[in-house]
Design a protein around this motif. Structure first.
Motif, PDB file in Angstrom:
ATOM      1  N   LYS A  49      17.300   4.309  13.564  1.00 24.44           N
ATOM      2  CA  LYS A  49      16.076   4.294  13.885  1.00 24.44           C
ATOM      3  C   LYS A  49      15.318   3.886  12.764  1.00 24.44           C
ATOM      4  CE  LYS A  49      15.489   6.274  18.508  1.00 24.44           C
ATOM      5  NZ  LYS A  49      14.950   7.218  19.305  1.00 24.44           N
ATOM      6  N   ALA A  50      15.581   4.574  11.582  1.00 23.46           N
ATOM      7  CA  ALA A  50      14.701   4.560  10.145  1.00 23.46           C
ATOM      8  C   ALA A  50      14.883   3.122   9.633  1.00 23.46           C
ATOM      9  CB  ALA A  50      15.306   5.597   9.329  1.00 23.46           C
ATOM     10  N   LEU A  51      16.151   2.582   9.816  1.00 23.20           N
ATOM     11  CA  LEU A  51      16.663   1.360   9.063  1.00 23.20           C
ATOM     12  C   LEU A  51      16.397   0.140   9.842  1.00 23.20           C
ATOM     13  CD1 LEU A  51      19.659   2.378   7.235  1.00 23.20           C
ATOM     14  CD2 LEU A  51      17.615   2.336   6.274  1.00 23.20           C
ATOM     15  N   GLU A  52      16.123   0.516  11.261  1.00 24.68           N
ATOM     16  CA  GLU A  52      15.815  -0.922  12.226  1.00 24.68           C
ATOM     17  C   GLU A  52      14.830  -1.642  11.868  1.00 24.68           C
ATOM     18  OE1 GLU A  52      14.491  -1.305  16.880  1.00 24.68           O
ATOM     19  OE2 GLU A  52      14.464   0.633  15.738  1.00 24.68           O
ATOM     20  N   GLY A  53      15.279  -3.078  11.471  1.00 20.42           N
ATOM     21  CA  GLY A  53      14.421  -4.163  11.055  1.00 20.42           C
ATOM     22  C   GLY A  53      14.324  -3.969   9.643  1.00 20.42           C
ATOM     23  N   LYS A  54      14.847  -3.428   8.932  1.00 18.80           N
ATOM     24  CA  LYS A  54      14.801  -3.243   7.367  1.00 18.80           C
ATOM     25  C   LYS A  54      15.801  -4.048   6.706  1.00 18.80           C
ATOM     26  CE  LYS A  54      11.514   0.565   7.243  1.00 18.80           C
ATOM     27  NZ  LYS A  54      11.217   0.679   8.493  1.00 18.80           N
ATOM     28  N   ASN A  55      15.755  -4.515   5.655  1.00 14.47           N
ATOM     29  CA  ASN A  55      16.747  -4.909   4.951  1.00 14.47           C
ATOM     30  C   ASN A  55      16.968  -3.966   3.762  1.00 14.47           C
ATOM     31  OD1 ASN A  55      18.293  -6.350   3.249  1.00 14.47           O
ATOM     32  ND2 ASN A  55      17.089  -8.213   3.088  1.00 14.47           N
ATOM     33  N   VAL A  56      18.221  -3.051   4.017  1.00 19.87           N
ATOM     34  CA  VAL A  56      18.509  -2.320   3.061  1.00 19.87           C
ATOM     35  C   VAL A  56      18.944  -2.570   1.753  1.00 19.87           C
ATOM     36  CG1 VAL A  56      20.535  -0.489   2.932  1.00 19.87           C
ATOM     37  CG2 VAL A  56      19.711  -1.083   4.958  1.00 19.87           C
ATOM     38  N   LYS A  57      19.454  -3.820   1.667  1.00 14.77           N
ATOM     39  CA  LYS A  57      19.569  -4.449   0.002  1.00 14.77           C
ATOM     40  C   LYS A  57      18.558  -4.535  -0.622  1.00 14.77           C
ATOM     41  CE  LYS A  57      24.044  -7.063   0.798  1.00 14.77           C
ATOM     42  NZ  LYS A  57      24.620  -8.264   1.156  1.00 14.77           N
ATOM     43  N   GLU A  58      17.495  -4.962   0.097  1.00  9.65           N
ATOM     44  CA  GLU A  58      16.046  -5.224  -0.636  1.00  9.65           C
ATOM     45  C   GLU A  58      15.614  -3.885  -0.834  1.00  9.65           C
ATOM     46  OE1 GLU A  58      13.943  -7.687  -1.609  1.00  9.65           O
ATOM     47  OE2 GLU A  58      15.763  -9.051  -1.472  1.00  9.65           O
ATOM     48  N   MET A  59      15.616  -2.835  -0.182  1.00 10.67           N
ATOM     49  CA  MET A  59      15.096  -1.528  -0.390  1.00 10.67           C
ATOM     50  C   MET A  59      15.809  -1.064  -1.577  1.00 10.67           C
ATOM     51  SD  MET A  59      14.822  -0.059   3.583  1.00 10.67           S
ATOM     52  CE  MET A  59      15.209   1.619   2.902  1.00 10.67           C
ATOM     53  N   LEU A  60      17.264  -1.035  -1.856  1.00 12.16           N
ATOM     54  CA  LEU A  60      18.084  -0.677  -2.863  1.00 12.16           C
ATOM     55  C   LEU A  60      17.474  -1.408  -4.201  1.00 12.16           C
ATOM     56  CD1 LEU A  60      21.465  -0.197  -1.466  1.00 12.16           C
ATOM     57  CD2 LEU A  60      19.807   1.474  -2.052  1.00 12.16           C
ATOM     58  N   LEU A  61      17.122  -2.620  -4.188  1.00  4.95           N
ATOM     59  CA  LEU A  61      16.896  -3.438  -5.250  1.00  4.95           C
ATOM     60  C   LEU A  61      15.415  -3.107  -5.600  1.00  4.95           C
ATOM     61  CD1 LEU A  61      18.297  -7.014  -4.430  1.00  4.95           C
ATOM     62  CD2 LEU A  61      19.180  -5.316  -6.055  1.00  4.95           C
ATOM     63  N   ASN A  62      14.666  -2.609  -4.693  1.00 12.93           N
ATOM     64  CA  ASN A  62      13.285  -2.253  -5.195  1.00 12.93           C
ATOM     65  C   ASN A  62      12.921  -0.901  -5.551  1.00 12.93           C
ATOM     66  OD1 ASN A  62      12.459  -4.865  -5.170  1.00 12.93           O
ATOM     67  ND2 ASN A  62      12.359  -5.045  -2.765  1.00 12.93           N
ATOM     68  N   VAL A  63      13.894  -0.176  -5.667  1.00 10.86           N
ATOM     69  CA  VAL A  63      13.658   1.367  -5.811  1.00 10.86           C
ATOM     70  C   VAL A  63      13.082   1.445  -7.240  1.00 10.86           C
ATOM     71  CG1 VAL A  63      14.980   3.452  -6.408  1.00 10.86           C
ATOM     72  CG2 VAL A  63      15.581   2.130  -4.515  1.00 10.86           C
ATOM     73  N   GLY A  64      12.335   2.049  -7.380  1.00 13.46           N
ATOM     74  CA  GLY A  64      11.538   2.312  -8.781  1.00 13.46           C
ATOM     75  C   GLY A  64      10.779   1.319  -9.218  1.00 13.46           C
ATOM     76  N   SER A  65      10.737   0.159  -8.515  1.00 16.11           N
ATOM     77  CA  SER A  65       9.578  -0.970  -8.751  1.00 16.11           C
ATOM     78  C   SER A  65       8.262  -0.557  -8.389  1.00 16.11           C
ATOM     79  CB  SER A  65      10.198  -1.996  -8.604  1.00 16.11           C
ATOM     80  OG  SER A  65      10.110  -2.159  -7.061  1.00 16.11           O
ATOM     81  N   GLY A  66       7.327  -0.349  -9.387  1.00 15.56           N
ATOM     82  CA  GLY A  66       6.033   0.062  -8.940  1.00 15.56           C
ATOM     83  C   GLY A  66       5.218  -1.271  -8.641  1.00 15.56           C
ATOM     84  N   GLY A  67       3.820  -0.903  -8.526  1.00 16.51           N
ATOM     85  CA  GLY A  67       3.018  -2.221  -8.400  1.00 16.51           C
ATOM     86  C   GLY A  67       2.670  -2.629  -9.419  1.00 16.51           C
ATOM     87  N   GLY A  68       2.986  -2.392 -10.811  1.00 18.44           N
ATOM     88  CA  GLY A  68       2.545  -2.958 -11.997  1.00 18.44           C
ATOM     89  C   GLY A  68       1.320  -2.138 -12.478  1.00 18.44           C
ATOM     90  N   ALA A  69       1.117  -2.380 -13.754  1.00 18.73           N
ATOM     91  CA  ALA A  69      -0.012  -1.730 -14.531  1.00 18.73           C
ATOM     92  C   ALA A  69      -1.206  -2.653 -14.230  1.00 18.73           C
ATOM     93  CB  ALA A  69       0.244  -1.660 -15.795  1.00 18.73           C
ATOM     94  N   ALA A  70      -2.520  -1.918 -14.381  1.00 21.15           N
ATOM     95  CA  ALA A  70      -3.861  -2.816 -14.088  1.00 21.15           C
ATOM     96  C   ALA A  70      -3.804  -3.805 -15.272  1.00 21.15           C
ATOM     97  CB  ALA A  70      -4.567  -1.552 -13.900  1.00 21.15           C
ATOM     98  N   ALA A  71      -4.644  -4.752 -15.233  1.00 17.91           N
ATOM     99  CA  ALA A  71      -4.904  -5.627 -16.221  1.00 17.91           C
ATOM    100  C   ALA A  71      -5.943  -4.837 -17.362  1.00 17.91           C
ATOM    101  CB  ALA A  71      -5.432  -7.014 -16.024  1.00 17.91           C
ATOM    102  N   ALA A  72      -5.690  -5.222 -18.646  1.00 12.86           N
ATOM    103  CA  ALA A  72      -6.698  -4.658 -19.723  1.00 12.86           C
ATOM    104  C   ALA A  72      -7.915  -5.344 -19.521  1.00 12.86           C
ATOM    105  CB  ALA A  72      -5.982  -4.812 -20.704  1.00 12.86           C
ATOM    106  N   PRO A  73      -9.082  -4.383 -19.591  1.00 13.67           N
ATOM    107  CA  PRO A  73     -10.239  -5.130 -19.326  1.00 13.67           C
ATOM    108  C   PRO A  73     -10.630  -5.710 -20.933  1.00 13.67           C
ATOM    109  CG  PRO A  73     -10.510  -2.746 -19.795  1.00 13.67           C
ATOM    110  CD  PRO A  73      -8.948  -2.841 -19.652  1.00 13.67           C
ATOM    111  N   THR A  74     -11.391  -6.833 -20.864  1.00 18.97           N
ATOM    112  CA  THR A  74     -11.943  -7.629 -22.129  1.00 18.97           C
ATOM    113  C   THR A  74     -13.283  -7.687 -22.258  1.00 18.97           C
ATOM    114  OG1 THR A  74     -11.794  -9.551 -20.920  1.00 18.97           O
ATOM    115  CG2 THR A  74      -9.958  -9.192 -21.722  1.00 18.97           C
ATOM    116  N   GLY A  75     -13.601  -7.640 -23.483  1.00 25.10           N
ATOM    117  CA  GLY A  75     -15.096  -7.792 -23.783  1.00 25.10           C
ATOM    118  C   GLY A  75     -15.772  -6.709 -23.754  1.00 25.10           C
TER     119      GLY A  75
END
Length: 111
Positions: A49-75
Motif C-alpha cells: 500500500k505504501a509503494l502503490e503507484g510509486k516509482n521505487v527507483k525514482e524514490m531511491l535516486l532522489n533521496v537527499g536531494s533537496g529543493g535547492g537553495a534560494a537565489a541570492a538577492p541583488t542590488g
C-alpha cells in the motif's frame, strides 16, 4: 529493523529492479522463495500500500536531494533583505540565553 521488515524491503527492491508492480502477493512469493517463514502478512500489505503507484527507483535516486537553495538577492533591495535576518538572529540568541538560566540554578531533568 526486524528481519520481517528487512525481508519485505529487499523483496520490494527486487520487484522494483525488475520494473514490476509491488503487490502483497508478489512480495509474499519472493519471501517464500527465500525460505523466510516468520514474516507476517501485515508487513507485505503495508509495503504494498505504501509503494502503490510509486516509482521505487525514482524514490531511491532522489533521496537527499533537496529543493535547492534560494537565489541570492541583488542590488539595494538585497542589502536591505540581508540586514533584517541578522537582527532577528541576534534577538533569538538573547532569548535562548534567558532560557538557559534554569541550568545555572541546579535544576536538571536527571538530577
Amino acid at each position: 529493523m526486524s528481519n520481517s521488515e528487512l525481508a519485505v524491503s529487499y523483496a520490494a527492491l527486487i520487484l522494483a529492479d525488475d520494473d514490476l508492480e509491488v503487490t502483497s502477493d508478489k512480495l509474499n512469493t519472493i519471501i517464500k522463495a527465500a525460505n523466510i517463514d516468520d514474516v507476517e502478512s501485515i508487513w507485505t500489505t503495508l509495503f504494498a500500500k505504501a509503494l502503490e503507484g510509486k516509482n521505487v527507483k525514482e524514490m531511491l535516486l532522489n533521496v537527499g536531494s533537496g529543493g535547492g537553495a534560494a537565489a541570492a538577492p541583488t542590488g539595494a533591495a538585497g542589502a536591505i533583505a540581508t540586514e533584517a535576518p541578522a537582527e532577528d538572529v541576534k534577538e533569538e540568541k538573547k532569548e535562548e540565553e534567558k532560557e538557559e538560566s534554569d541550568e545555572d540554578m541546579g535544576f536538571g531533568l536527571f538530577d
